[in-house]
Design a protein around this motif. Sequence first.
Motif, mmCIF file in Angstrom:
data_model
loop_
_atom_site.group_PDB
_atom_site.id
_atom_site.type_symbol
_atom_site.label_atom_id
_atom_site.label_comp_id
_atom_site.label_asym_id
_atom_site.label_seq_id
_atom_site.Cartn_x
_atom_site.Cartn_y
_atom_site.Cartn_z
ATOM 1 N N LYS A 178 0.825 -1.202 0.000
ATOM 2 C CA LYS A 178 0.000 0.000 0.000
ATOM 3 C C LYS A 178 0.866 1.261 0.000
ATOM 4 C CE LYS A 178 -4.038 2.018 2.352
ATOM 5 N NZ LYS A 178 -4.928 1.968 1.177
ATOM 6 N N ALA A 179 2.070 1.141 0.550
ATOM 7 C CA ALA A 179 2.978 2.292 0.603
ATOM 8 C C ALA A 179 3.412 2.770 -0.777
ATOM 9 C CB ALA A 179 4.205 1.939 1.446
ATOM 10 N N MET A 180 3.181 1.970 -1.820
ATOM 11 C CA MET A 180 3.533 2.388 -3.185
ATOM 12 C C MET A 180 2.533 3.381 -3.758
ATOM 13 S SD MET A 180 6.341 1.093 -4.614
ATOM 14 C CE MET A 180 6.021 0.927 -6.383
ATOM 15 N N ALA A 181 1.388 3.552 -3.092
ATOM 16 C CA ALA A 181 0.330 4.392 -3.649
ATOM 17 C C ALA A 181 0.760 5.848 -3.807
ATOM 18 C CB ALA A 181 -0.925 4.303 -2.791
ATOM 19 N N ALA A 182 1.495 6.374 -2.836
ATOM 20 C CA ALA A 182 1.859 7.792 -2.868
ATOM 21 C C ALA A 182 2.689 8.127 -4.102
ATOM 22 C CB ALA A 182 2.614 8.172 -1.596
ATOM 23 N N ALA A 183 3.695 7.296 -4.390
ATOM 24 C CA ALA A 183 4.511 7.529 -5.577
ATOM 25 C C ALA A 183 3.680 7.362 -6.840
ATOM 26 C CB ALA A 183 5.699 6.565 -5.592
ATOM 27 N N GLY A 184 2.744 6.424 -6.813
ATOM 28 C CA GLY A 184 1.880 6.222 -7.970
ATOM 29 C C GLY A 184 1.005 7.422 -8.245
ATOM 30 N N ARG A 185 0.420 8.001 -7.202
ATOM 31 C CA ARG A 185 -0.414 9.192 -7.379
ATOM 32 C C ARG A 185 0.405 10.340 -7.950
ATOM 33 N NH1 ARG A 185 -2.352 7.535 -2.297
ATOM 34 N NH2 ARG A 185 -1.052 9.087 -1.247
ATOM 35 N N ARG A 186 1.605 10.510 -7.423
ATOM 36 C CA ARG A 186 2.452 11.601 -7.902
ATOM 37 C C ARG A 186 2.777 11.426 -9.380
ATOM 38 N NH1 ARG A 186 6.358 10.654 -4.890
ATOM 39 N NH2 ARG A 186 7.807 9.768 -6.413
ATOM 40 N N ARG A 187 3.082 10.202 -9.781
ATOM 41 C CA ARG A 187 3.397 9.941 -11.185
ATOM 42 C C ARG A 187 2.174 10.130 -12.085
ATOM 43 N NH1 ARG A 187 7.910 7.273 -12.901
ATOM 44 N NH2 ARG A 187 9.560 7.117 -11.343
ATOM 45 N N LEU A 188 1.027 9.701 -11.622
ATOM 46 C CA LEU A 188 -0.192 9.870 -12.409
ATOM 47 C C LEU A 188 -0.513 11.344 -12.619
ATOM 48 C CD1 LEU A 188 -2.220 7.018 -10.740
ATOM 49 C CD2 LEU A 188 -1.813 7.190 -13.197
ATOM 50 N N GLU A 189 -0.358 12.125 -11.579
ATOM 51 C CA GLU A 189 -0.636 13.555 -11.688
ATOM 52 C C GLU A 189 0.355 14.254 -12.606
ATOM 53 O OE1 GLU A 189 -0.619 14.528 -7.590
ATOM 54 O OE2 GLU A 189 -2.555 13.544 -7.210
ATOM 55 N N ALA A 190 1.556 13.668 -12.733
ATOM 56 C CA ALA A 190 2.570 14.233 -13.625
ATOM 57 C C ALA A 190 2.490 13.651 -15.035
ATOM 58 C CB ALA A 190 3.963 13.982 -13.045
ATOM 59 N N GLY A 191 1.570 12.718 -15.249
ATOM 60 C CA GLY A 191 1.435 12.092 -16.563
ATOM 61 C C GLY A 191 2.494 11.048 -16.849
ATOM 62 N N GLU A 192 3.175 10.557 -15.805
ATOM 63 C CA GLU A 192 4.202 9.526 -15.958
ATOM 64 C C GLU A 192 3.558 8.158 -15.699
ATOM 65 O OE1 GLU A 192 7.219 10.628 -13.196
ATOM 66 O OE2 GLU A 192 7.661 12.528 -14.201
ATOM 67 N N LEU A 193 3.143 7.488 -16.765
ATOM 68 C CA LEU A 193 2.284 6.314 -16.632
ATOM 69 C C LEU A 193 3.012 4.986 -16.740
ATOM 70 C CD1 LEU A 193 -0.692 7.573 -18.856
ATOM 71 C CD2 LEU A 193 -0.226 8.027 -16.430
ATOM 72 N N ASP A 194 4.320 5.013 -16.948
ATOM 73 C CA ASP A 194 5.079 3.783 -17.147
ATOM 74 C C ASP A 194 5.223 3.018 -15.838
ATOM 75 O OD1 ASP A 194 6.697 1.777 -18.089
ATOM 76 O OD2 ASP A 194 8.467 3.043 -18.376
ATOM 77 N N LEU A 195 4.733 1.783 -15.818
ATOM 78 C CA LEU A 195 4.849 0.957 -14.622
ATOM 79 C C LEU A 195 6.299 0.674 -14.259
ATOM 80 C CD1 LEU A 195 2.020 -1.702 -15.113
ATOM 81 C CD2 LEU A 195 2.116 0.062 -13.355
ATOM 82 N N ARG A 196 7.163 0.578 -15.267
ATOM 83 C CA ARG A 196 8.563 0.255 -14.986
ATOM 84 C C ARG A 196 9.232 1.342 -14.152
ATOM 85 N NH1 ARG A 196 10.105 -0.815 -21.146
ATOM 86 N NH2 ARG A 196 8.800 1.073 -21.210
ATOM 87 N N GLY A 197 8.945 2.593 -14.464
ATOM 88 C CA GLY A 197 9.523 3.689 -13.689
ATOM 89 C C GLY A 197 9.018 3.698 -12.266
ATOM 90 N N TRP A 198 7.739 3.409 -12.102
ATOM 91 C CA TRP A 198 7.141 3.357 -10.765
ATOM 92 C C TRP A 198 7.749 2.227 -9.938
ATOM 93 C CZ3 TRP A 198 2.441 0.180 -9.326
ATOM 94 C CH2 TRP A 198 1.939 0.532 -8.069
ATOM 95 N N ILE A 199 7.916 1.062 -10.559
ATOM 96 C CA ILE A 199 8.505 -0.075 -9.854
ATOM 97 C C ILE A 199 9.966 0.207 -9.511
ATOM 98 C CG2 ILE A 199 9.209 -2.498 -10.137
ATOM 99 C CD1 ILE A 199 6.557 -2.819 -11.761
ATOM 100 N N ALA A 200 10.700 0.819 -10.447
ATOM 101 C CA ALA A 200 12.098 1.163 -10.173
ATOM 102 C C ALA A 200 12.200 2.123 -8.989
ATOM 103 C CB ALA A 200 12.732 1.779 -11.419
ATOM 104 N N GLU A 201 11.275 3.062 -8.903
ATOM 105 C CA GLU A 201 11.257 3.985 -7.759
ATOM 106 C C GLU A 201 10.992 3.209 -6.472
ATOM 107 O OE1 GLU A 201 8.856 7.968 -6.196
ATOM 108 O OE2 GLU A 201 8.726 7.379 -8.313
ATOM 109 N N GLY A 202 10.088 2.229 -6.555
ATOM 110 C CA GLY A 202 9.820 1.393 -5.389
ATOM 111 C C GLY A 202 11.020 0.564 -4.978
ATOM 112 N N GLU A 203 11.769 0.057 -5.975
ATOM 113 C CA GLU A 203 12.997 -0.698 -5.661
ATOM 114 C C GLU A 203 13.984 0.188 -4.905
ATOM 115 O OE1 GLU A 203 14.659 -3.959 -8.429
ATOM 116 O OE2 GLU A 203 13.904 -2.380 -9.759
ATOM 117 N N ALA A 204 14.173 1.405 -5.389
ATOM 118 C CA ALA A 204 15.133 2.315 -4.760
ATOM 119 C C ALA A 204 14.733 2.645 -3.326
ATOM 120 C CB ALA A 204 15.243 3.595 -5.587
ATOM 121 N N ALA A 205 13.431 2.624 -3.052
ATOM 122 C CA ALA A 205 12.943 2.935 -1.713
ATOM 123 C C ALA A 205 12.845 1.699 -0.826
ATOM 124 C CB ALA A 205 11.571 3.600 -1.806
ATOM 125 N N GLY A 206 13.212 0.532 -1.356
ATOM 126 C CA GLY A 206 13.140 -0.695 -0.585
ATOM 127 C C GLY A 206 11.736 -1.247 -0.435
#
Length: 230
Positions: A169-197
């Motif tokens: 559930k903690a991935m939601a915040a980064a997802g909302r931010r990306r959606l609002e910025a029009g960054e829809l690529d799942l790979r970028g979102w997952i990579a951000e999640g990897e970097a955050a552990g």
Amino acid sequence: MTQRKTLAVALMAGGKSMRMGRDKARLTGNDGRELWQERLELLRQTGAKEVMISCREDQDYLTQSGVRLVYDRWPGAGPLGGIVSCLDGMEADYLLVMAVDLPGMTCEGLAALVAAAGIDPMGWSPAFRRLQLSGIGAKASAPPEGGTPTGAVFRNKGILEPLAGVYPKAMAAAGRRRLEAGELDLRGWIAEGEAAGLMQVLEAPDEWSGLFVNVNDPAAWEKWMDSGLA
């Protein structure tokens, strides 16, 4: 000892099915059931208390499912919008998602995903829990015993498979931010999640490749129906 966490499940059925030319969720298998019905039954076998379908508002036939329908808060944003909408709307700690157009995914495959994430969730069905404890995910690099659970997706023959995965559930915040910025690529979102552990990407053993068969167009569906596995 793995940490006890709650797990929700979501069937991702809201795609526009442009390549298929008709709603993929309504494709009919050899057993007479529509694809959404058969795939939803698989998710229900987990015993998860929260069961959702991510869909469009015009898919009114899904009301017969008897489960919660989650409409995208970001229409046209693709699967990221659907997953984040489910993360925001659930009470559980983790979300297991599966795309409706993955007819080869099995209960064993879902158990392997959750086992690889290092999650020991509460409220599973006894049969599904036995699969999770059976070591089916042993070939994946799961967190060490006592480690912190994370989300998990697999890379299958070099291709990321984010539509059969576990997301905290903690991935939601980064997802909302990306959606609002029009960054829809799942790979970028997952990579951000990897970097955050929060996420890990694992290599799927070769014998798991059939779990990720995708039916995006009429030729792929016909091939699946002729495979003897349908």
